[in-house]
Design an enzyme around this catalytic site. Sequence first.
Site, mmCIF file in Angstrom:
data_model
loop_
_atom_site.group_PDB
_atom_site.id
_atom_site.type_symbol
_atom_site.label_atom_id
_atom_site.label_comp_id
_atom_site.label_asym_id
_atom_site.label_seq_id
_atom_site.Cartn_x
_atom_site.Cartn_y
_atom_site.Cartn_z
ATOM 1 N N HIS A 176 2.636 6.615 8.981
ATOM 2 C CA HIS A 176 3.728 5.666 9.164
ATOM 3 C C HIS A 176 4.917 6.304 9.888
ATOM 4 C CE1 HIS A 176 1.655 3.555 5.751
ATOM 5 N NE2 HIS A 176 1.900 2.544 6.555
ATOM 6 N N HIS B 178 2.049 6.794 4.081
ATOM 7 C CA HIS B 178 1.470 8.100 4.373
ATOM 8 C C HIS B 178 2.087 8.622 5.673
ATOM 9 C CE1 HIS B 178 -1.028 6.154 7.453
ATOM 10 N NE2 HIS B 178 -1.252 5.208 6.557
ATOM 11 N N LYS C 241 0.839 -1.193 0.000
ATOM 12 C CA LYS C 241 0.000 0.000 0.000
ATOM 13 C C LYS C 241 0.873 1.240 0.000
ATOM 14 C CE LYS C 241 -4.111 -1.735 2.354
ATOM 15 N NZ LYS C 241 -5.061 -1.486 3.479
#
Length: 201
Positions: free
Chosen positions: A133, A130, A127
């Site tokens: 994290h 962003h 994924k």
Amino acid sequence: MRVLPFLEDLGRKAILEAWGEEADPILRPTVDARHGDYQLNGAMGLAKKLGKSPRDIAGPIAERLAASEAVAKAEVAGPGFVNVTLHDTWIARALDMRVSDAEHDGVPTVDKPAKIVVDFSGPNIAKQMHVGHLRSTIIGDSVVRMLRVVGHEVIGDNHLGDWGTQFGLLIVGSSEWGSKEAMEADPIEELERVQTRVEAS
């Protein structure tokens, strides 16, 4: 050298020398700087044990504290507190010791270093990353640094987990629900869409 542990040891020794008793000095920073830097409250409890007034107990303790090079003044106050004022030259020397310790900035090391593994961050690499994290990454790295500075051997591991499964799902999902046009236009966005579709199925 840490000031509070040093003064606590000094207070225990003063109580032991004055009354032959081992007792917690119960040392606290003073609320009002006019009454010194620290307040020793241990005489109150010791007075009950020895059957004397707290002020009588506090007097000899204050005398022994005042004999230390670290203490500029030790005075009995109130019902039996000992107000302790530290000596300016001793404070300056303690600060100088911390400043000169470039490696640990005065932070003491542990007596028994251990080997520690810290597993942190670990985003789902199938994924998009962003800003969320960053939180676990920064926290994990901070934990690693704190453990190292006190002397532990630390292995910081950014474990990415089961990435084979994630990419396998993307391959299958792309063949089932993927769009060649969308992949060419914005591959990251398309992979994110496919991943969400796979998770929902």
